[in-house]
Structure formats: structure tokens, C-alpha cells
Design an enzyme around this catalytic site. Sequence first.
Site, PDB file in Angstrom:
ATOM      1  N   LYS A  35      -6.259  -1.828  -1.312  1.00  0.00           N
ATOM      2  CA  LYS A  35      -6.980  -1.873  -0.152  1.00  0.00           C
ATOM      3  C   LYS A  35      -7.498  -2.726   1.163  1.00  0.00           C
ATOM      4  O   LYS A  35      -7.821  -3.578   2.074  1.00  0.00           O
ATOM      5  CB  LYS A  35      -8.733  -0.482  -0.273  1.00  0.00           C
ATOM      6  N   TYR A  62       1.373  -0.951  -0.237  1.00  0.00           N
ATOM      7  CA  TYR A  62       0.300  -0.083   0.157  1.00  0.00           C
ATOM      8  C   TYR A  62       0.890   1.035   0.175  1.00  0.00           C
ATOM      9  O   TYR A  62       2.010   1.120  -0.328  1.00  0.00           O
ATOM     10  CB  TYR A  62      -1.286  -0.171   1.107  1.00  0.00           C
TER      11      TYR A  62
END
Length: 545
Positions: free
Chosen positions: A164, A91
Site C-alpha cells: 500500500k 499489489y
Amino acid sequence: MTNKPEVYTNPLTNKETAFTRDERLKYGLVGRLPVGVETLEQQATRAYKQYSAFEKNIEKYFYLDALHNRNEVLYYKLLTDHLEEMLPVVYDPTIGQAIKEWSANYRSSRAVYLSIDHPEDIRVAFANLGLGADDVDLLVCSDAEAILGIGDWGVNGTDISVGKLAVYTAAAGVNPARAIAVNLDVGTDNQALLADPAYLGNRHARVRGEKYDAFIAEYLKVAAEYFPNAMLHFEDFGASNARRILVKYRDQYRIFNDDMQGTGAIVMSAVTSGLKVTKQGFKDQRLVVYGAGTAGTGMADQISAAMQREGLTREEAKARVWLIDIHGLVTSDMANLPDYQQEYARDPAEVKDWHRTNGKISLLEVVSHVKPTILIGTSTDHGAFTEEVIRTVSAGVERPIILPLSNPTEKIEAMPEDIINWSQGKALVSTGIPIKPFDYQGTTFHIGQGNNALLYPGLGLGVIVSRASTITDAMLEAAAQAVADQVNPTELGHAILPPVSQLRASSAKVAVAVAKQAQAEGVAQVTSDNWEQVVEQSMWKPEYK
């Protein structure tokens, strides 16, 4: 020659070298694999060595992405075992570079692509998944207008939804087979993308207005129809849309915007933890937010709501919040003031005697007059929290809560070591980036990272297990409190947020708190007198079946 069977080609069921002899006979895999049969642990050991051999994080990202698309159990085993190390790779910040290169380095994924030019395809696309109403717990969608700190990236932003979901699974055990990543391709205003022959998205300017609103409405309607128990997570929408969509639909759908609600809640956790040290309540705070976009304003919203829960009126709470954006202190006479800033815009008469620099009321001028107890930075204005600003804040209150949350490092408002030094050790600090412990005058200071991953995975799991019909402010507050309860910052140098290294255990505690609150408010469609057990049993683990 026949094709390899789906059990081998489907990343959700592929075991690769862990298929046993009997399984290879059963599924037609004889001769397709070397004879050695490995355990998941042996595979993970090899995979980690391969991962570690790459020097650049973007190379590590591509390695993990390829593994994700080949063998999800092994991917999540690796990610779960090394979550603190790999979170910045899968991420933020590495994913930003991957998104910039996404079309040029296109890699297939299980994401769903929906185009504003063909809204009739939304229903077809979800039908093509072949999933029933009870088969999906979570959808993460983005229109990619405001990706992290890098802006508008159109269909390239698909990886933000994929990433996510990876954090939801690794941190909170959300079953990856029951989650869907969605890209809402409404065009892009990124001229470099539109001129790039390799770009794979809609080749027109970003659509706005009624057509955009109708597209969002249709997405929500169809997603909720097909998957009525799923949480609908919105990610990295532009400032002009994020708040409006949330406000319009949050009571109608099980909708959650992490940039506004998740970021606001993790800041609530940091502030709640800091108040353990200052021995004050929210109603006693004076808040200055430097960087008044949707994230910064979302933080102001939640802190203002907490002030009101402690007895202040709405007007009294608003009066204790000051927003600063690129134009200086936000005042009600500013032209084209965004709707999300209007709540906190100051009366020009109130500040008519304040000093202006180039027509703006600066951060230093604001903190000199306000004497804030809380100073938050979401500006990406590196170095904005100068020594003079920090010393001025520290002179005004005994233990200021200072949260420079911009990331990556080159965009942070001030480094924690400088803040501690300039405040003479008085400041209570959390950041948006990981910070190693450091010493100041004989005390080792630990700085907790204000990472949304401490909160949203557990929140999502709590919503999933309770099947809450909506996500209330009280559920967000319960999540924030559950995070804050995991630390005791009263000793000098202790962090005000828990470490990311304990993310899975932290997420379980957050999920329990959220489910309990949903049940207490009557929005839970599932009830229990032992949420701890329900949450533990619901957490998906990377194991071969």
C-alpha cells in the site's frame, strides 16, 4: 575488512552503480563497485529488462521486492515509469500469492512488527526507529484478518501494508522515507498457518474482545504521540472490527480506512460520473448492494450520505438502499445481524409477499421489485449478475449504473462485455479489474477500473500537505468529485472513471481538492492560496540526491 558504509546498505540512500568517483572516495566505496558509473535512467533500463525476463507475476513481484529492499530510488523509478503495468504485480492480485508464501520466503523489510502479546513493545518499537515527531507523514497498518479476497493471514499480511505504501509513493509522491508499514500481530485463525513450522507470527488464535481493543487503542495513542502529523491508514481489518474502529476513533485521530472509506469514495466517483449521463441526483437513486460486507456497506453509507446532502432525511435515504448478503436480502429479523448492516435492514413486513428460494430473497427477486438505478457487486460470487438479472435491471431504468467490483477475474459478478450486450449498450459500467476496450454494435466501449488507487494516494497527499487534523466526509466527497471530474462519459462507450495510466496526475488533482476542502472546513493546520503549487512541490520524485 570493514563493513560497507550505511550509505550503501541503506536502501533509501543506496545508488549502487550511480555513485560517482568522488562519492566512492568520500564514502569508502572504492573497490566495492565496478568502475562504470551509470545514470538512474541507465539503471532503470537494465532493471526493466531484468524484470521483463520473468514469465510469472510472482517472480516479478519477488524481483521488485528485492530491488525495493536494496535501492528504493531505482525501485520507484521503475514503478513510476511503468505504473499501469506493474500495479497488479506490486499489489492486487499478485500480492495475494506473495502473502500466502511470506513466511516460507521471508525477506526483510522496513516494516514494524507489533505483537498483541507484548503491547508494551509498541512504544519501544517506534522509539527504535529513531524518527522525530516531524519525520513521518503516513503509517499503514493491518491486522491481516481480511486480506483482499484470501482472508486471515496473520503476520504474513505484512506485505499488504508495504504494498500500500508503494502505491502511495508511486502514484502520489508520498516520500518513502517518511512512511511506515506496520503489522499488528494479534494471532490468526488460519489453521494451516498455525500448523506450518515456517510460520513467523504469533502461534495462537486471533485475539478478540477487550484485549484486542486495548491493543488498538495503545497503537493509536502511541503512534499519534510519536508522529502527531501522520495519517493513520487502516487496511484489511475484519468486518467485525473495521467499521467499529473507524467510527470510534475517526474524530479523535487522523484515521482512514481504505476498505470502507476509499472503496466507498471510488464508487462515489463512478456514480457521480454516471449521473452526468442520467442527469439525475443522488436523491433520485435506488441502490442495491450485492455483497454486504464492510466494503459494500461502506459504499451504501457514502451514497446514503450523498442522498441526505441533497435533502433527503436519514430515514428517506435508508429506504432507498437494499443490501444482499449470503443469506439473501438483509432484513431486521435475521439472527446475529452485524452492526454495520443494521442501518439498512428492511422491515420483514415490507417484503413478506416476495418470493423466497431456500428461505432467501434472491438478487433477481430484489431487482425485480426495486428497479435499482445502481447495482453494485462486492460479493466475490462469480457470475451472480446473470443475463436475467441484467436484463431485469435494464428494463427498469433507462441507463443503469452497474458496478461488478469483485476481483480477481474469477470472482467478478459479470464481465463488462456481457453486461453491455445484455443491457443493449445501456449500462454504465465500471469494474474492480482492468478490462481491455471492446466493440459492441459499432461502438468501442472503454471500461474504467474502480481501483482505489485512483483515490487514496491523492487523498493521503492532500491530508499530508494540509496537515488536516481529521478526515471528514466532505474531504472524501471532494476526492471522489476530483476523480469524476477527470472524465466525460456522456458519449456512448466512454469510461466513467479515468485510466490508471494517468495515476500520478490524477493523484495530484485529488490532493489539491482534498487540501482545499480541509482548509474550507477549518481542519487544515496549513493553509495556502495556491494548493496546486504546494502539491506539485511536495510530491517526492525518484531521483538520486
